[in-house]
Design an enzyme around this catalytic site. Structure first.
Site, PDB file in Angstrom:
ATOM      1  N   HIS A 125       0.854  -1.197   0.000  1.00 18.18           N
ATOM      2  CA  HIS A 125       0.000   0.000   0.000  1.00 18.18           C
ATOM      3  C   HIS A 125       0.889   1.245   0.000  1.00 18.18           C
ATOM      4  CE1 HIS A 125      -2.852   3.047   1.180  1.00 18.18           C
ATOM      5  NE2 HIS A 125      -3.803   2.219   0.798  1.00 18.18           N
ATOM      6  N   GLU A 180      -3.847   1.780  -7.528  1.00 14.85           N
ATOM      7  CA  GLU A 180      -4.196   2.877  -6.622  1.00 14.85           C
ATOM      8  C   GLU A 180      -3.283   4.062  -6.889  1.00 14.85           C
ATOM      9  OE1 GLU A 180      -6.491   1.753  -2.931  1.00 14.85           O
ATOM     10  OE2 GLU A 180      -4.391   1.614  -2.407  1.00 14.85           O
TER      11      GLU A 180
HETATM   12  P1  PGA Z   1      -9.559   6.037  -0.069  1.00 11.73           P
HETATM   13  O1  PGA Z   1      -8.371   4.996   0.267  1.00 11.73           O
HETATM   14  O2  PGA Z   1     -10.716   5.222  -0.573  1.00 11.73           O
HETATM   15  O3  PGA Z   1      -9.822   6.737   1.221  1.00 11.73           O
HETATM   16  O4  PGA Z   1      -9.023   6.946  -1.147  1.00 11.73           O
HETATM   17  C1  PGA Z   1      -8.075   3.938  -0.601  1.00 11.73           C
HETATM   18  C2  PGA Z   1      -6.831   3.231  -0.126  1.00 11.73           C
HETATM   19  O5  PGA Z   1      -5.907   3.904   0.357  1.00 11.73           O
HETATM   20  O6  PGA Z   1      -6.750   1.998  -0.202  1.00 11.73           O
END
Ligand code: PGA
Length: 249
Positions: free
Chosen positions: A86, A158
Site C-alpha cells: 500500500h 491505486e
Molecule cells: P480512499 O483509500 O478510498 O480513502 O481513497 C483507498 C486506499 O488507500 O486503499
C-alpha cells in the site's frame, strides 16, 4: 463472478466496540474487511460472511521482531487476504524488494496477496505512470516467479494522488484512465514470462457516489475502499453495485 470489494479501515476506529459495530453493519460475503491488527479477532468473531484481510504483514517468519505481525499469526486468525505495498506503507519505507518479500510470506502461508501499485502526482504529471507501475509489478512478481499460487494474485491500481486520506474533496481517477492502467497491468502480467491472470481492482477515493462508474466497467474487477468503508451506508451501497457489473471471470 461478483466483483471484489475490500474495506481498508486503515487506523480506524479507535475502539473495539466501534470496530465490531462497523463489521456487523457491513457483514457480507461480497465485502472483504481489513481492520487494524488488534481488531481482526473480534471482527472475525462478530461477522458471519465477510472474509478477512490484514493491512500489512512482516516478511519475517517468527522471532525477535518487536511490533511485527507474521503471516502465520494472521492465518491462525482466519485471515485470507493481505494488502502488500500500500502506498501508505511504501511512504514509510517499504521498497519494492520489501513488498516482494512480504508477498512471498503471504503466498507461503496460502493467503491471497492484494498487491497495491500506483504512481505519485509528480510521476503522473511527468507521464511516468506506466513506467512506475511496470517497475512495481515486475520487481515483485519476478522475485516470486516460482510460486505457483501466484495466480490467485489481486492487483489494486491505486494512484497515490487519488487516495483521499480523509479529505472529502479528494478526486478519484477517471474510470477511463483507471481502465487504461488496468489494461496496462494485464498486458504486463499476462504474456510470458509471467503468464498470470490476476484479478485487477481500482482504489482511490471510491465513494457511494462514484463507485458505479468504476464497477460497471468490465475491466475493473473490484474496488479497494478506504474512507468510504467507515460508513456502513456508503460501503453497503458500493457493495450493492458489485453485482451490477459482473467481471469477466
Ligand atoms: P480512499 O483509500 O478510498 O480513502 O481513497 C483507498 C486506499 O488507500 O486503499
Amino acid at each position: 463472478m461478483v466483483k471484489l470489494i475490500i474495506a481498508n479501515w486503515k487506523m480506524h476506529p479507535a475502539t473495539v466496540e466501534e470496530a465490531v459495530a462497523l463489521a456487523r453493519a457491513t457483514d457480507s460475503p461480497d465485502l472483504v474487511l481489513a481492520p487494524p491488527f488488534p481488531f481482526i479477532k473480534p471482527v472475525a468473531d462478530a461477522v458471519r460472511s465477510s472474509p478477512l484481510a490484514a493491512q500489512d504483514v512482516s516478511y519475517e517468519g517468527s522471532g525477535a521482531f518487536t511490533g511485527e505481525v507474521s503471516a502465520a499469526e494472521l492465518v491462525s486468525l482466519g485471515v485470507r487476504y493481505v494488502i502488500v505495498g500500500h502506498s501508505e506503507r511504501r511512504a514509510r519505507g517499504d521498497t519494492d524488494e520489501v513488498v516482494a518479500k512480504k508477498m512471498e510470506a503471504v503466498l507461503a502461508h496460502g493467503m491471497t496477496p492484494i498487491l497495491c501499485v500506483g504512481e505519485t502526482r509528480e510521476e503522473h504529471d511527468a507521464g511516468k505512470a506506466e513506467d512506475v507501475v511496470h517497475r512495481q509489478l515486475t520487481v515483485v512478481v519476478s522475485l516470486n516467479a516460482n510460486r505457483s499460487p501466484l495466480n490467485a494474485l489481486v492487483v489494486a491500481y491505486e494512484p497515490v494522488w487519488a487516495i483521499s486520506r480523509g479529505d472529502p474533496n479528494a478526486q478519484p481517477d477517471t474510470p477511463d484512465h483507471a481502465v487504461h492502467m488496468i489494461q496496462f497491468i494485464r498486458d504486463t502480467l499476462t504474456p510470458k514470462p509471467y503468464t498470470l491472470n490476476p484479478r485487477i481492482i481500482y482504489g482511490g477515493s471510491v465513494t457511494a457516489k462514484n463507485a458505479r462508474s468504476f464497477l460497471v466497467r468490465a475491466e475493473i474487477e473490484g474496488a479497494l475502499v478506504g474512507g468510504a468503508s467507515l460508513s456502513p451506508e456508503n460501503i453497503n451501497t458500493i457493495v450493492s453495485y458489485a453485482s451490477a457489473g459482473r467481471s469477466t471471470k
